[in-house]
Design a protein around this motif. Structure first.
Motif, PDB file in Angstrom:
ATOM      1  N   VAL A  71      14.641  26.545  -4.201  1.00  0.00           N
ATOM      2  CA  VAL A  71      15.077  26.758  -2.793  1.00  0.00           C
ATOM      3  C   VAL A  71      13.858  26.816  -1.989  1.00  0.00           C
ATOM      4  O   VAL A  71      14.057  26.512  -0.828  1.00  0.00           O
ATOM      5  N   ASP A  72      12.483  26.706  -2.443  1.00  0.00           N
ATOM      6  CA  ASP A  72      11.237  26.612  -1.720  1.00  0.00           C
ATOM      7  C   ASP A  72      11.257  25.101  -1.101  1.00  0.00           C
ATOM      8  O   ASP A  72      11.266  24.949   0.022  1.00  0.00           O
ATOM      9  N   GLU A  73      11.701  23.919  -1.949  1.00  0.00           N
ATOM     10  CA  GLU A  73      11.781  22.801  -1.510  1.00  0.00           C
ATOM     11  C   GLU A  73      12.981  22.696  -0.546  1.00  0.00           C
ATOM     12  O   GLU A  73      12.704  21.981   0.177  1.00  0.00           O
ATOM     13  N   VAL A  74      13.878  23.188  -0.727  1.00  0.00           N
ATOM     14  CA  VAL A  74      15.208  23.259   0.115  1.00  0.00           C
ATOM     15  C   VAL A  74      14.825  23.768   1.687  1.00  0.00           C
ATOM     16  O   VAL A  74      15.152  23.075   2.539  1.00  0.00           O
ATOM     17  N   ALA A  75      14.046  24.822   1.460  1.00  0.00           N
ATOM     18  CA  ALA A  75      13.683  25.566   2.829  1.00  0.00           C
ATOM     19  C   ALA A  75      12.550  24.691   3.439  1.00  0.00           C
ATOM     20  O   ALA A  75      12.667  24.435   4.702  1.00  0.00           O
ATOM     21  N   ALA A  76      11.570  24.161   2.684  1.00  0.00           N
ATOM     22  CA  ALA A  76      10.656  23.249   3.339  1.00  0.00           C
ATOM     23  C   ALA A  76      11.191  22.185   4.059  1.00  0.00           C
ATOM     24  O   ALA A  76      10.856  21.763   5.051  1.00  0.00           O
ATOM     25  N   ARG A  77      12.152  21.387   3.256  1.00  0.00           N
ATOM     26  CA  ARG A  77      12.816  20.226   4.142  1.00  0.00           C
ATOM     27  C   ARG A  77      13.632  20.625   5.448  1.00  0.00           C
ATOM     28  O   ARG A  77      13.637  19.651   6.155  1.00  0.00           O
ATOM     29  N   ALA A  78      13.980  21.715   5.399  1.00  0.00           N
ATOM     30  CA  ALA A  78      14.950  22.086   6.476  1.00  0.00           C
ATOM     31  C   ALA A  78      14.050  22.619   7.614  1.00  0.00           C
ATOM     32  O   ALA A  78      14.427  22.935   8.770  1.00  0.00           O
ATOM     33  N   GLY A  79      12.639  22.920   7.187  1.00  0.00           N
ATOM     34  CA  GLY A  79      11.747  23.378   8.153  1.00  0.00           C
ATOM     35  C   GLY A  79      11.675  24.891   8.533  1.00  0.00           C
ATOM     36  O   GLY A  79      11.600  25.319   9.549  1.00  0.00           O
ATOM     37  N   ILE A  80      12.477  25.708   7.510  1.00  0.00           N
ATOM     38  CA  ILE A  80      12.620  27.019   7.692  1.00  0.00           C
ATOM     39  C   ILE A  80      12.099  27.586   6.529  1.00  0.00           C
ATOM     40  O   ILE A  80      11.495  27.329   5.550  1.00  0.00           O
ATOM     41  N   SER A  81      12.070  29.133   6.510  1.00  0.00           N
ATOM     42  CA  SER A  81      11.235  30.091   5.635  1.00  0.00           C
ATOM     43  C   SER A  81      12.389  30.131   4.521  1.00  0.00           C
ATOM     44  O   SER A  81      13.586  30.104   4.800  1.00  0.00           O
ATOM     45  N   ALA A 123      23.837  34.625   0.204  1.00  0.00           N
ATOM     46  CA  ALA A 123      23.237  35.783  -0.266  1.00  0.00           C
ATOM     47  C   ALA A 123      22.026  35.644  -1.460  1.00  0.00           C
ATOM     48  O   ALA A 123      21.110  36.417  -1.594  1.00  0.00           O
ATOM     49  N   THR A 124      22.487  34.846  -2.346  1.00  0.00           N
ATOM     50  CA  THR A 124      21.453  34.533  -3.565  1.00  0.00           C
ATOM     51  C   THR A 124      21.261  33.045  -3.885  1.00  0.00           C
ATOM     52  O   THR A 124      22.041  32.412  -3.109  1.00  0.00           O
ATOM     53  N   LYS A 125      20.427  32.601  -4.622  1.00  0.00           N
ATOM     54  CA  LYS A 125      19.956  31.242  -5.184  1.00  0.00           C
ATOM     55  C   LYS A 125      21.487  30.675  -5.757  1.00  0.00           C
ATOM     56  O   LYS A 125      21.773  29.578  -5.628  1.00  0.00           O
ATOM     57  N   GLN A 126      21.997  31.788  -6.561  1.00  0.00           N
ATOM     58  CA  GLN A 126      23.265  31.092  -7.181  1.00  0.00           C
ATOM     59  C   GLN A 126      24.433  30.707  -6.104  1.00  0.00           C
ATOM     60  O   GLN A 126      25.001  29.705  -6.463  1.00  0.00           O
ATOM     61  N   ASP A 127      24.634  31.542  -5.149  1.00  0.00           N
ATOM     62  CA  ASP A 127      25.382  31.350  -4.342  1.00  0.00           C
ATOM     63  C   ASP A 127      25.151  30.098  -3.344  1.00  0.00           C
ATOM     64  O   ASP A 127      26.064  29.213  -3.063  1.00  0.00           O
ATOM     65  N   TYR A 128      23.818  29.661  -3.025  1.00  0.00           N
ATOM     66  CA  TYR A 128      23.668  28.425  -2.367  1.00  0.00           C
ATOM     67  C   TYR A 128      23.957  27.378  -3.632  1.00  0.00           C
ATOM     68  O   TYR A 128      24.492  26.445  -3.119  1.00  0.00           O
ATOM     69  N   TYR A 129      23.621  27.305  -5.040  1.00  0.00           N
ATOM     70  CA  TYR A 129      24.079  26.478  -5.600  1.00  0.00           C
ATOM     71  C   TYR A 129      25.504  26.288  -5.725  1.00  0.00           C
ATOM     72  O   TYR A 129      25.871  24.890  -5.733  1.00  0.00           O
ATOM     73  N   ALA A 130      26.244  27.208  -5.822  1.00  0.00           N
ATOM     74  CA  ALA A 130      27.545  27.160  -5.818  1.00  0.00           C
ATOM     75  C   ALA A 130      28.194  26.337  -4.675  1.00  0.00           C
ATOM     76  O   ALA A 130      29.060  25.621  -4.716  1.00  0.00           O
ATOM     77  N   ALA A 131      27.532  26.794  -3.312  1.00  0.00           N
ATOM     78  CA  ALA A 131      27.839  26.119  -2.162  1.00  0.00           C
ATOM     79  C   ALA A 131      27.712  24.472  -2.369  1.00  0.00           C
ATOM     80  O   ALA A 131      28.310  23.666  -1.999  1.00  0.00           O
ATOM     81  N   VAL A 132      26.532  24.067  -2.757  1.00  0.00           N
ATOM     82  CA  VAL A 132      26.148  22.623  -3.051  1.00  0.00           C
ATOM     83  C   VAL A 132      27.102  22.021  -4.031  1.00  0.00           C
ATOM     84  O   VAL A 132      27.639  20.875  -3.543  1.00  0.00           O
ATOM     85  N   VAL A 133      27.327  22.549  -4.956  1.00  0.00           N
ATOM     86  CA  VAL A 133      28.357  22.065  -6.177  1.00  0.00           C
ATOM     87  C   VAL A 133      29.800  22.004  -5.416  1.00  0.00           C
ATOM     88  O   VAL A 133      30.290  20.880  -5.573  1.00  0.00           O
ATOM     89  N   ARG A 134      30.236  22.965  -4.607  1.00  0.00           N
ATOM     90  CA  ARG A 134      31.499  22.952  -4.188  1.00  0.00           C
ATOM     91  C   ARG A 134      31.539  21.596  -3.141  1.00  0.00           C
ATOM     92  O   ARG A 134      32.609  20.950  -3.007  1.00  0.00           O
ATOM     93  N   ALA A 135      30.461  21.306  -2.380  1.00  0.00           N
ATOM     94  CA  ALA A 135      30.352  20.229  -1.566  1.00  0.00           C
ATOM     95  C   ALA A 135      30.579  19.057  -2.389  1.00  0.00           C
ATOM     96  O   ALA A 135      31.148  18.150  -1.830  1.00  0.00           O
ATOM     97  N   ALA A 136      29.970  18.940  -3.598  1.00  0.00           N
ATOM     98  CA  ALA A 136      29.938  17.886  -4.278  1.00  0.00           C
ATOM     99  C   ALA A 136      31.489  17.515  -4.998  1.00  0.00           C
ATOM    100  O   ALA A 136      32.004  16.525  -4.803  1.00  0.00           O
TER     101      ALA A 136
END
Length: 197
Positions: free
Chosen positions: A32-42, A51-64
């Motif tokens: 998530v640090d790499e993702v935030a850096a690429r987006a230019g956010i903290s 809400a959580t790292k796992q929620d982010y992962y799930a959102a990415v997999v759902r998009a895939a």
């Protein structure tokens, strides 16, 4: 400084970055640090959107999963008797073109996380529904069981065909083989409904 985006736009941006990174890395290696850096956010701001790292992962997999299901469908111009073949060909083509991301999204850690496993099962259900609609088969529990199992075969063939284990088989031949295998699997359905001895 990061451009200020509306909440939905920022979520889409972050998911898009995750999809790009996971094109070459398994999901457990997504930072998530790499993702935030690429987006230019903290990093903290990323957790404002997920809400959580796992929620982010799930959102990415759902998009895939949405991308896969969009790609793996027969077009409206395809004749009814060619719908199943067209769907399987589109699915196999997707896996062949996107083998590493496919493995990262749907096989890399799918069994370890309930959210990711649920998304994988939703994809399998959607593909099963498409096969049932294309063949006109009744959607009984036993028929669904057999068609879901058949999709497991199609997936395994597509993954192996696109990887190092692939024999010199043309994708069209693989699709024909998979489609032709379905009637044989369905022919023995009465054995699944026979009373136990």
């Amino acid at each position: 400084m990061a451009e200020r985006l509306r909440q939905d736009d920022r979520r889409r941006q972050l998911i898009g970055i995750g999809l790009e990174i996971l094109a070459t890395k398994p999901i457990h290696a997504l930072s998530v640090d790499e993702v935030a850096a690429r987006a230019g956010i903290s990093r903290g701001l990323l957790f404002h959107y997920f809400a959580t790292k796992q929620d982010y992962y799930a959102a990415v997999v759902r998009a895939a999963a949405r991308r896969l299901l969009t790609a793996a469908q027969a077009g409206p111009e395809v004749a009814p008797d060619r719908q199943l073949r067209s769907t399987v060909a589109a699915y196999v083509g997707f896996v062949v073109r996107h083998r590493e991301p496919y493995l990262a999204f749907f096989r890399g850690g799918a069994g370890a996380d309930p959210q990711i496993q649920a998304i994988y099962e939703e994809v399998r259900d959607a593909l099963t529904d498409r096969a049932l609609a294309a063949t006109g088969l009744p959607a009984s529990p036993v028929t669904r069981l057999a068609v879901r199992g058949w999709w497991s075969l199609v997936e395994s063939l597509a993954v192996d065909h696109s990887g190092e284990r692939a024999p010199a088989v043309a994708s069209e031949a693989l699709v024909s083989y998979a489609v032709d295998a379905l009637p044989g699997l369905l022919a023995g359905l009465d054995r699944l409904t026979a009373p136990a001895i």
